[in-house]
Each structure stands twice: as C-alpha cells, then as structure tokens.
Design an enzyme around this catalytic site. Structure first.
Site, PDB file in Angstrom:
ATOM      1  N   GLU A  46       0.855  -1.183   0.000  1.00  0.00           N
ATOM      2  CA  GLU A  46       0.000   0.000   0.000  1.00  0.00           C
ATOM      3  C   GLU A  46       0.891   1.234   0.000  1.00  0.00           C
ATOM      4  OE1 GLU A  46      -3.614   2.193   2.473  1.00  0.00           O
ATOM      5  OE2 GLU A  46      -2.282   0.819   3.535  1.00  0.00           O
ATOM      6  N   ASP A  74     -11.980   9.366  -3.783  1.00  0.00           N
ATOM      7  CA  ASP A  74     -13.225  10.136  -3.827  1.00  0.00           C
ATOM      8  C   ASP A  74     -13.142  11.208  -4.898  1.00  0.00           C
ATOM      9  OD1 ASP A  74     -11.247  11.581  -2.240  1.00  0.00           O
ATOM     10  OD2 ASP A  74     -12.843  13.041  -1.915  1.00  0.00           O
ATOM     11  N   GLU A  96       4.799   4.898   4.044  1.00  0.00           N
ATOM     12  CA  GLU A  96       4.300   6.197   4.496  1.00  0.00           C
ATOM     13  C   GLU A  96       5.494   7.081   4.839  1.00  0.00           C
ATOM     14  OE1 GLU A  96       2.535   9.363   5.192  1.00  0.00           O
ATOM     15  OE2 GLU A  96       1.177   7.695   4.762  1.00  0.00           O
ATOM     16  N   ASP A 143      -2.987  11.719  -3.299  1.00  0.00           N
ATOM     17  CA  ASP A 143      -3.069  13.134  -3.633  1.00  0.00           C
ATOM     18  C   ASP A 143      -3.402  13.261  -5.120  1.00  0.00           C
ATOM     19  OD1 ASP A 143      -2.615  15.861  -4.179  1.00  0.00           O
ATOM     20  OD2 ASP A 143      -1.068  15.979  -2.629  1.00  0.00           O
ATOM     21  N   LYS A 171      -3.620  20.192 -10.690  1.00  0.00           N
ATOM     22  CA  LYS A 171      -3.083  21.073 -11.726  1.00  0.00           C
ATOM     23  C   LYS A 171      -2.332  20.263 -12.783  1.00  0.00           C
ATOM     24  CE  LYS A 171      -2.668  25.059  -8.645  1.00  0.00           C
ATOM     25  NZ  LYS A 171      -1.767  26.077  -8.057  1.00  0.00           N
ATOM     26  N   THR A 181     -10.571   2.890   4.467  1.00  0.00           N
ATOM     27  CA  THR A 181      -9.532   3.725   5.045  1.00  0.00           C
ATOM     28  C   THR A 181     -10.201   4.793   5.905  1.00  0.00           C
ATOM     29  OG1 THR A 181      -9.477   5.465   3.372  1.00  0.00           O
ATOM     30  CG2 THR A 181      -8.259   3.430   2.872  1.00  0.00           C
ATOM     31  N   GLU A 182      -9.386   5.549   6.635  1.00  0.00           N
ATOM     32  CA  GLU A 182      -9.931   6.646   7.430  1.00  0.00           C
ATOM     33  C   GLU A 182     -10.622   7.676   6.538  1.00  0.00           C
ATOM     34  OE1 GLU A 182      -6.410   4.953   9.698  1.00  0.00           O
ATOM     35  OE2 GLU A 182      -6.789   5.563   7.637  1.00  0.00           O
ATOM     36  N   TYR A 183      -9.978   8.015   5.417  1.00  0.00           N
ATOM     37  CA  TYR A 183     -10.572   8.982   4.485  1.00  0.00           C
ATOM     38  C   TYR A 183     -11.874   8.448   3.896  1.00  0.00           C
ATOM     39  CZ  TYR A 183      -6.503  12.102   4.385  1.00  0.00           C
ATOM     40  OH  TYR A 183      -5.523  12.991   4.719  1.00  0.00           O
ATOM     41  N   GLU A 184     -11.894   7.169   3.586  1.00  0.00           N
ATOM     42  CA  GLU A 184     -13.077   6.566   2.983  1.00  0.00           C
ATOM     43  C   GLU A 184     -14.276   6.679   3.925  1.00  0.00           C
ATOM     44  OE1 GLU A 184     -14.319   2.307   0.870  1.00  0.00           O
ATOM     45  OE2 GLU A 184     -12.289   2.661   1.592  1.00  0.00           O
TER      46      GLU A 184
END
Length: 212
Positions: A44, A154, A69, A118, A122, A191-194
């Site tokens: 991951e 997302d 990470e 991320d 741009k 995940t936490e973001y999910e």
C-alpha cells in the site's frame, strides 16, 4: 493537512525496527525472507494511519502486507495500530515511494493499493500523480504477471485520469466501480478517508487494473 509532531515518534521507530524497517533498500528481493514465509506480498503506497492495512492483514492472514508512508508522525500511529493488533504479516516503511524499483525486485509484489492518493489537480503536476506513466512503469517492473493495481479515491478527476492512463499504458481494467458503497461489499476494508467521505455522501470510486 499538517500533522502534529509526535514527541515519542523517534523512540517508537527505534524500538520497533522489527515492524518499521529502518533500511528498506537493503531488503530488495528479500522481503519474503523478512516475513519468514512464501506468502504473496501486497504493497500500500501511502498507508496513512494504518486502518486499511491493519484491516486487510486481519482479513487475509495468508498475505503479507507492506505499507509505505513518508510522514513520521503518521507512520508511528499506523505502527502502534499494527503492534497492538499483534499482526505479524505487516511491515511498514518510512520512506519516499518515488522509486519503488529501489525497494522491490522484479516480480516481487502481487498487488499494489493506491488509496485516496493526492490528486495533484493542476496539469503541471500530472507527473506527481501515482498513476502517471512513470509510476506505472515501476509498478509493471515489481508486479508479478498476474498482479494488480487497486485504486480507490473520492476524487472524480483523478479517477478519470487514472482510467485513461491505465488504458493508454495498455493495461486491462478488471473493475470500474463508480459508487463503491452503493452495494454492500463485505470484503471492502475502508480507510480513514473513505469513512469520512462516504459518511458525507460522496461516492467512492474503485478500479482494478492489470498489465497485459
């Protein structure tokens, strides 16, 4: 988001070198030896606070997981989570994933997860996206012939860009899901973001791709 400094981070890294590997490049081609078995290895990129990798390790005890990470204040949280769970099929790398071929040998990895990376929206930053062709070339090198890339995000723009990038690279798309949470998937580990984004009603996109 800027992460708060963890005054205990250095001590945790120094005391848990069995979990957060200090000299990752020296283990290139030897990761199965590090785990002590011949199980497949999944990576991951950007493991964050470790909810996904810890959940996957619990769900798949016959698979070895490596989480990468760069942020020290975050990887120690992931390390604490894995350590408290007593999981022996997870290793973490506190390194920059800019060149994965320095970390892994050819055909050493069975799957790569890109979770909420991320999007670098741009155009001039396109080369930083983890599905840019230079990254795909690295993935192709380290993945086994049947290996796959699993992308969750997302961000619609990144998802659409990635689908095009995969296709232009000659990859096969084995899944394209425009709303992952519209149907229950008992095997999906969030995940936490999910959790955060799906709770707000935002669609979660997922795709799987393999090299031809």
């Amino acid at each position: 988001m800027r992460q708060r400094h963890k005054p205990w981070a250095d001590d945790f890294l120094n005391d848990n070198t069995h979990l957060i590997v200090p000299d990752a490049k020296s283990n290139k081609g030897k990761w199965k030896e590090m785990f002590g078995n011949a199980n497949p290895i999944h990576v991951e990129i950007g493991s964050g606070k470790g909810q996904f990798i810890a959940g996957m390790a619990e769900q798949h005890p016959d698979v070895n997981f490596i989480g990468i990470e760069l942020a020290k204040s975050i990887i120690v949280i992931a390390g604490s989570k894995v350590k408290n769970a007593g999981q022996d099929n997870v290793l973490l790398l506190h390194v920059d994933a800019a060149d994965l071929t320095e970390l892994f040998a050819e055909n050493e990895i069975s799957a790569i997860y890109l979770n909420f990376s991320d999007p670098w929206p741009k155009k001039r930053h396109a080369k930083r996206r983890l599905t840019f062709h230079t990254f795909l070339r690295q993935y192709e090198h380290i993945l086994q012939s049947e290996g796959e890339i699993v992308l969750k995000t997302d961000n619609q723009g990144l998802f659409e860009y990635s689908l095009v990038s995969f296709s232009q690279f000659g990859m096969d798309l084995t899944e394209v899901n425009l709303d992952l949470h519209s149907e229950e998937d008992p095997e999906n580990v969030m995940t936490e973001y999910e959790e955060k984004f799906s709770a707000k009603g935002q669609p979660i996109y997922r795709c799987r791709a393999q090299f031809s």
